[in-house]
Design a protein around this motif. Sequence first.
Motif, mmCIF file in Angstrom:
data_model
loop_
_atom_site.group_PDB
_atom_site.id
_atom_site.type_symbol
_atom_site.label_atom_id
_atom_site.label_comp_id
_atom_site.label_asym_id
_atom_site.label_seq_id
_atom_site.Cartn_x
_atom_site.Cartn_y
_atom_site.Cartn_z
ATOM 1 N N MET A 1 0.532 -9.816 -6.129
ATOM 2 C CA MET A 1 0.099 -9.253 -7.145
ATOM 3 C C MET A 1 -0.908 -9.989 -7.812
ATOM 4 N N LEU A 7 -0.890 -4.712 -14.171
ATOM 5 C CA LEU A 7 -0.659 -3.970 -12.875
ATOM 6 C C LEU A 7 0.504 -3.406 -13.766
ATOM 7 N N GLN A 9 2.102 -0.045 -10.319
ATOM 8 C CA GLN A 9 2.296 0.136 -9.205
ATOM 9 C C GLN A 9 3.640 1.142 -9.263
ATOM 10 N N THR A 11 4.839 4.374 -6.904
ATOM 11 C CA THR A 11 5.231 5.218 -6.009
ATOM 12 C C THR A 11 5.435 6.239 -6.692
ATOM 13 N N ASP A 67 1.871 5.970 -2.727
ATOM 14 C CA ASP A 67 1.403 4.092 -3.568
ATOM 15 C C ASP A 67 -0.151 3.973 -4.223
ATOM 16 N N GLU A 69 -1.891 1.553 -6.667
ATOM 17 C CA GLU A 69 -1.895 0.151 -7.962
ATOM 18 C C GLU A 69 -3.053 0.091 -8.388
ATOM 19 N N ASP A 94 -6.260 1.434 -6.053
ATOM 20 C CA ASP A 94 -5.955 1.581 -4.710
ATOM 21 C C ASP A 94 -5.195 3.041 -4.743
ATOM 22 N N SER A 98 2.107 6.852 0.702
ATOM 23 C CA SER A 98 3.601 6.389 1.328
ATOM 24 C C SER A 98 3.615 5.697 2.586
ATOM 25 N N ARG A 102 7.860 -0.608 0.458
ATOM 26 C CA ARG A 102 7.433 -0.996 -1.050
ATOM 27 C C ARG A 102 8.590 -1.120 -1.250
#
Length: 222
Positions: A1, A7, A9, A11, A67, A69, A94, A98, A102
């Motif tokens: 990261m 931040l 993240q 899914t 996924d 980010e 991004d 998937s 992750r």
Amino acid sequence: MDNTNNLAQVTGVIADKFVFNHEIYAEKFYTFTLRIPRLSGTDDSVRIMVSERLLACESFRVGDKVDIEGQFRSYNSYEPTGENRLVLTIFAKDIRQSDGERGHNPNILFLNGYICKEPVYRTTPFGREITDLLIAVNRSYNKSDYIPVIAWGRNARYAKTLSVGDNVKVWGRIQSRNYQKRLSEDEVVTKTAYEVSVNRMELVEPEREQNSTESTAHTHMV
């Protein structure tokens, strides 16, 4: 990261079609809804904003598991009624199909910001303790995102002792919550609120010249 103040993240499954939102410097941006599963078996429905440039290399369809980010951002939306509404979205940096690598946590968020409103402590009818916070998170070009944060239980008791201006680090997840708003005696609409549910929180102490140049932190964990 990356070392950043904000931040996300996540899914989840693409729940609806990509809809044009705005264009800036000849770059178009689209929004869609991502359904992110909870351990309880329900879903959080979170709005995603994505640049056309991230969509150019891969085809995405409703039902695809992806996924993402990015950052959890806020902006003001001026309603036809004249109201100013805070809108929260994940700004994707991004997006990819998937592959399941992750891990088991589909919803991770880290924020490093400053409390900009007095904490509000309350208890539910069942006696559960809750503290509501509003955190300002700095980003580039002298902008800030204002993120509602909710702490529970021991974290709630800790969070209610914090003050406006305190620097805090928060780890948690983005959650959605439906509520009803009465527009008139005959009209009620269902709206969705977004907030960050805290798993872990740190108060970052200001640097002191007589000590080392590194900040120290008091950690409060569930």
